[in-house]
Design a protein around this motif. Structure first.
Motif, PDB file in Angstrom:
ATOM      1  N   CYS A  47       0.735  -1.209  -0.030  1.00  0.00           N
ATOM      2  CA  CYS A  47      -0.031   0.007  -0.198  1.00  0.00           C
ATOM      3  C   CYS A  47       0.889   1.116   0.105  1.00  0.00           C
ATOM      4  CB  CYS A  47      -0.973   0.119   1.304  1.00  0.00           C
ATOM      5  SG  CYS A  47      -2.188  -1.263   0.853  1.00  0.00           S
ATOM      6  N   ALA A  48       2.138   1.128  -0.040  1.00  0.00           N
ATOM      7  CA  ALA A  48       2.866   2.323   0.147  1.00  0.00           C
ATOM      8  C   ALA A  48       2.721   3.163  -1.118  1.00  0.00           C
ATOM      9  CB  ALA A  48       4.590   1.796  -0.011  1.00  0.00           C
ATOM     10  N   GLY A  49       2.580   4.565  -0.784  1.00  0.00           N
ATOM     11  CA  GLY A  49       2.279   5.410  -1.703  1.00  0.00           C
ATOM     12  C   GLY A  49       0.912   6.075  -1.854  1.00  0.00           C
ATOM     13  N   GLU A  50      -0.023   5.098  -1.276  1.00  0.00           N
ATOM     14  CA  GLU A  50      -1.464   5.448  -1.204  1.00  0.00           C
ATOM     15  C   GLU A  50      -2.037   6.751  -0.524  1.00  0.00           C
ATOM     16  OE1 GLU A  50      -4.075   2.185  -0.335  1.00  0.00           O
ATOM     17  OE2 GLU A  50      -3.318   1.018  -2.161  1.00  0.00           O
ATOM     18  N   ALA A  51      -1.159   6.689   0.791  1.00  0.00           N
ATOM     19  CA  ALA A  51      -1.496   8.002   1.332  1.00  0.00           C
ATOM     20  C   ALA A  51      -1.300   9.364   0.381  1.00  0.00           C
ATOM     21  CB  ALA A  51      -0.888   8.059   2.555  1.00  0.00           C
ATOM     22  N   SER A  52       0.019   9.347   0.031  1.00  0.00           N
ATOM     23  CA  SER A  52       0.512  10.333  -0.938  1.00  0.00           C
ATOM     24  C   SER A  52      -0.360  10.520  -1.878  1.00  0.00           C
ATOM     25  CB  SER A  52       2.174  10.064  -1.412  1.00  0.00           C
ATOM     26  OG  SER A  52       2.914   9.794  -0.255  1.00  0.00           O
ATOM     27  N   ALA A  53      -1.012   9.605  -2.704  1.00  0.00           N
ATOM     28  CA  ALA A  53      -1.728   9.784  -3.705  1.00  0.00           C
ATOM     29  C   ALA A  53      -3.093  10.085  -3.511  1.00  0.00           C
ATOM     30  CB  ALA A  53      -1.895   8.135  -4.568  1.00  0.00           C
ATOM     31  N   LYS A  54      -3.444   9.781  -2.281  1.00  0.00           N
ATOM     32  CA  LYS A  54      -4.766  10.666  -1.947  1.00  0.00           C
ATOM     33  C   LYS A  54      -4.674  12.142  -1.665  1.00  0.00           C
ATOM     34  CE  LYS A  54      -6.678   6.465   0.083  1.00  0.00           C
ATOM     35  NZ  LYS A  54      -6.889   5.726   1.394  1.00  0.00           N
ATOM     36  N   ILE A  55      -3.358  12.298  -1.094  1.00  0.00           N
ATOM     37  CA  ILE A  55      -3.152  13.650  -0.831  1.00  0.00           C
ATOM     38  C   ILE A  55      -2.910  14.587  -2.146  1.00  0.00           C
ATOM     39  CG2 ILE A  55      -1.232  15.343  -0.043  1.00  0.00           C
ATOM     40  CD1 ILE A  55      -0.756  13.244   2.504  1.00  0.00           C
ATOM     41  N   LYS A  56      -2.427  13.939  -3.053  1.00  0.00           N
ATOM     42  CA  LYS A  56      -2.007  14.682  -4.328  1.00  0.00           C
ATOM     43  C   LYS A  56      -3.713  14.845  -4.854  1.00  0.00           C
ATOM     44  CE  LYS A  56       0.125  14.316  -8.816  1.00  0.00           C
ATOM     45  NZ  LYS A  56       0.581  13.465  -9.869  1.00  0.00           N
ATOM     46  N   SER A  57      -4.587  13.934  -4.895  1.00  0.00           N
ATOM     47  CA  SER A  57      -5.763  14.079  -5.500  1.00  0.00           C
ATOM     48  C   SER A  57      -6.487  15.117  -4.803  1.00  0.00           C
ATOM     49  CB  SER A  57      -6.499  12.661  -5.288  1.00  0.00           C
ATOM     50  OG  SER A  57      -6.046  11.711  -6.077  1.00  0.00           O
ATOM     51  N   LEU A  58      -6.514  15.036  -3.422  1.00  0.00           N
ATOM     52  CA  LEU A  58      -7.238  16.429  -2.691  1.00  0.00           C
ATOM     53  C   LEU A  58      -6.622  17.894  -3.162  1.00  0.00           C
ATOM     54  CD1 LEU A  58      -7.188  14.709   0.863  1.00  0.00           C
ATOM     55  CD2 LEU A  58      -9.230  15.291  -0.416  1.00  0.00           C
ATOM     56  N   LEU A  59      -5.436  17.803  -3.002  1.00  0.00           N
ATOM     57  CA  LEU A  59      -4.991  19.135  -3.651  1.00  0.00           C
ATOM     58  C   LEU A  59      -5.244  19.506  -4.927  1.00  0.00           C
ATOM     59  CD1 LEU A  59      -1.187  18.981  -2.159  1.00  0.00           C
ATOM     60  CD2 LEU A  59      -3.356  19.731  -1.038  1.00  0.00           C
ATOM     61  N   LYS A  60      -5.163  18.566  -5.904  1.00  0.00           N
ATOM     62  CA  LYS A  60      -5.550  18.582  -7.338  1.00  0.00           C
ATOM     63  C   LYS A  60      -6.974  19.188  -7.233  1.00  0.00           C
ATOM     64  CE  LYS A  60      -4.980  16.497 -11.678  1.00  0.00           C
ATOM     65  NZ  LYS A  60      -4.747  15.343 -12.305  1.00  0.00           N
ATOM     66  N   MET A  61      -7.931  18.588  -6.631  1.00  0.00           N
ATOM     67  CA  MET A  61      -9.362  18.611  -6.398  1.00  0.00           C
ATOM     68  C   MET A  61      -9.513  20.186  -5.869  1.00  0.00           C
ATOM     69  SD  MET A  61     -12.082  16.091  -4.541  1.00  0.00           S
ATOM     70  CE  MET A  61     -11.668  17.006  -2.919  1.00  0.00           C
ATOM     71  N   ILE A  62      -8.820  20.564  -5.009  1.00  0.00           N
ATOM     72  CA  ILE A  62      -9.228  22.050  -4.570  1.00  0.00           C
ATOM     73  C   ILE A  62      -8.296  23.180  -5.419  1.00  0.00           C
ATOM     74  CG2 ILE A  62      -9.807  21.394  -2.296  1.00  0.00           C
ATOM     75  CD1 ILE A  62      -7.086  22.245  -1.165  1.00  0.00           C
ATOM     76  N   GLY A  63      -7.601  22.704  -6.562  1.00  0.00           N
ATOM     77  CA  GLY A  63      -6.887  23.517  -7.241  1.00  0.00           C
ATOM     78  C   GLY A  63      -5.846  24.267  -6.854  1.00  0.00           C
ATOM     79  N   ILE A  64      -5.006  23.613  -6.324  1.00  0.00           N
ATOM     80  CA  ILE A  64      -3.607  24.121  -5.727  1.00  0.00           C
ATOM     81  C   ILE A  64      -2.681  24.035  -6.945  1.00  0.00           C
ATOM     82  CG2 ILE A  64      -1.523  23.629  -4.424  1.00  0.00           C
ATOM     83  CD1 ILE A  64      -3.898  24.377  -2.844  1.00  0.00           C
ATOM     84  N   ASP A  65      -1.906  24.908  -7.020  1.00  0.00           N
ATOM     85  CA  ASP A  65      -0.988  25.192  -8.079  1.00  0.00           C
ATOM     86  C   ASP A  65      -0.093  23.560  -8.598  1.00  0.00           C
ATOM     87  OD1 ASP A  65       0.848  26.808 -10.096  1.00  0.00           O
ATOM     88  OD2 ASP A  65       2.229  26.113  -8.484  1.00  0.00           O
ATOM     89  N   PRO A  66      -0.096  23.111  -9.582  1.00  0.00           N
ATOM     90  CA  PRO A  66       0.595  22.111  -9.890  1.00  0.00           C
ATOM     91  C   PRO A  66       2.125  21.857  -9.437  1.00  0.00           C
ATOM     92  CG  PRO A  66      -0.708  22.731 -11.911  1.00  0.00           C
ATOM     93  CD  PRO A  66      -0.538  23.994 -10.952  1.00  0.00           C
ATOM     94  N   ALA A  67       2.681  23.176  -9.412  1.00  0.00           N
ATOM     95  CA  ALA A  67       4.092  22.835  -9.111  1.00  0.00           C
ATOM     96  C   ALA A  67       4.262  22.912  -7.421  1.00  0.00           C
ATOM     97  CB  ALA A  67       4.627  24.219  -9.546  1.00  0.00           C
ATOM     98  N   LEU A  68       3.283  23.507  -6.967  1.00  0.00           N
ATOM     99  CA  LEU A  68       3.285  23.163  -5.391  1.00  0.00           C
ATOM    100  C   LEU A  68       2.690  21.719  -4.992  1.00  0.00           C
ATOM    101  CD1 LEU A  68       3.404  24.243  -2.734  1.00  0.00           C
ATOM    102  CD2 LEU A  68       0.995  25.317  -2.727  1.00  0.00           C
ATOM    103  N   ILE A  69       1.841  21.345  -5.846  1.00  0.00           N
ATOM    104  CA  ILE A  69       1.141  19.886  -5.711  1.00  0.00           C
ATOM    105  C   ILE A  69       2.471  18.971  -5.866  1.00  0.00           C
ATOM    106  CG2 ILE A  69      -0.043  17.868  -6.676  1.00  0.00           C
ATOM    107  CD1 ILE A  69      -2.272  20.213  -7.369  1.00  0.00           C
ATOM    108  N   ARG A  70       3.351  18.990  -6.899  1.00  0.00           N
ATOM    109  CA  ARG A  70       4.304  18.178  -6.947  1.00  0.00           C
ATOM    110  C   ARG A  70       5.504  18.251  -5.746  1.00  0.00           C
ATOM    111  NH1 ARG A  70       8.279  16.337 -10.777  1.00  0.00           N
ATOM    112  NH2 ARG A  70      10.467  16.590  -9.998  1.00  0.00           N
ATOM    113  N   ARG A  71       5.527  19.465  -5.364  1.00  0.00           N
ATOM    114  CA  ARG A  71       6.666  19.455  -4.097  1.00  0.00           C
ATOM    115  C   ARG A  71       5.859  18.787  -2.629  1.00  0.00           C
ATOM    116  NH1 ARG A  71       7.679  24.073  -1.409  1.00  0.00           N
ATOM    117  NH2 ARG A  71       6.445  25.899  -2.392  1.00  0.00           N
ATOM    118  N   VAL A  72       4.475  18.960  -2.588  1.00  0.00           N
ATOM    119  CA  VAL A  72       3.758  18.371  -1.525  1.00  0.00           C
ATOM    120  C   VAL A  72       3.857  16.851  -1.619  1.00  0.00           C
ATOM    121  CG1 VAL A  72       1.875  18.270   0.038  1.00  0.00           C
ATOM    122  CG2 VAL A  72       2.396  20.524  -1.184  1.00  0.00           C
TER     123      VAL A  72
END
Lengths: 113, 146
Positions: free
Chosen positions: B18-43
């Motif tokens: 399951c490694a990476g699943e929490a990070s994938a969910k975090i990325k999806s959440l940030l994308k959903m609320i419209g965070i800047d892609p470059a910042l999403i990459r860093r997070v």
């Protein structure tokens, strides 16, 4: 160039996912932290690693494809995870170096180039 | 400042499947609320490295994402055994990962340096009872800082 066009030119085999994505760059590395640090959306990633976390990294960065060289076997679990997460995996008979040379010859550059 | 969103993700020790699943969910959440892609990459990079550190080195723990109007907070708390020398752990190339983990391409000694490089504020405290990593990412700053 799309992954499908790469397959047509190289004869590499589609192992998982679909081949519709555009390839923006290529990266060769077997250390996952390096790949996380340097990979970009659309990168074609060449690695001898075939475990499940390869799929996690490729999915997180939305890589265009993961190229597994030297006909290294990929487990059913990894193929299933790739299909589930929409990660395209290719199998190549050549080495990682050969895969890099092939992609370079088609004009695919390095990440960040 | 009131947080507008908070979600916790349990991390299980040695759960490589399951490694990476929490990070994938975090990325999806940030994308959903419209965070800047470059910042999403860093997070995402920081979250993935922190998640893998907890899976490889800890007895398990929790990653907590909090989003306020101007800041993304990521807290990673595990239950030990802790980092004996944080200064060494912060050096690129230093790793205590066992050989079987290195064979999988982990343990390059890039985890904590990658996290620090990609976060705007980095705070780590560790003892035998656990490690507490607190990261902040400024939303209003240009995302592709590092």
């Amino acid at each position: 160039m799309t992954v499908d066009e790469l397959i047509q030119k190289t004869g590499w085999t589609l192992v998982a996912g679909n081949a519709e994505s555009d390839i923006t760059s290529a990266y060769v590395c077997d250390l996952l932290s390096w790949v996380m640090a340097h990979g970009q959306e659309g990168t074609a990633w060449v690695t001898v690693q075939t475990h499940l976390n390869v799929i996690a990294v490729a999915s997180l960065h939305r890589f265009s494809c993961v190229v597994i060289p030297e006909n290294i076997a990929v487990s059913k679990e990894t193929i299933a995870a790739a299909n589930e997460k929409g990660v395209c995996m290719l199998s190549a008979a050549c080495s990682s170096y050969g895969a890099a040379m092939a992609m370079a010859s088609f004009g695919i550059g390095e990440v960040g180039a | 400042m009131a947080n507008v969103f908070s979600e916790a993700f349990p991390i299980v020790a040695s759960d490589y499947a399951c490694a990476g699943e929490a990070s994938a969910k975090i990325k999806s959440l940030l994308k959903m609320i419209g965070i800047d892609p470059a910042l999403i990459r860093r997070v995402t990079i920081a979250a993935y490295e922190a998640e893998m550190n907890m899976i490889i080195h800890s007895k398990g723990g929790m990653m907590t994402l909090e989003i306020s109007p101007d800041t993304i907070y990521l807290a990673c708390d595990d239950t030990g055994p802790g980092i004996s020398d944080i200064d060494k752990a912060m050096q690129e190339g230093f790793s205590t990962a066992p050989s079987n983990i290195r064979m999988m391409g982990f343990g390059a000694g890039m985890g904590l340096p990658n996290i620090k490089r990609n976060s705007d504020t980095f705070d780590i405290r560790s003892c035998q009872d656990g490690t507490c990593l607190k990261l902040k990412f400024n939303i209003n700053q240009k995302g592709d800082r590092p």
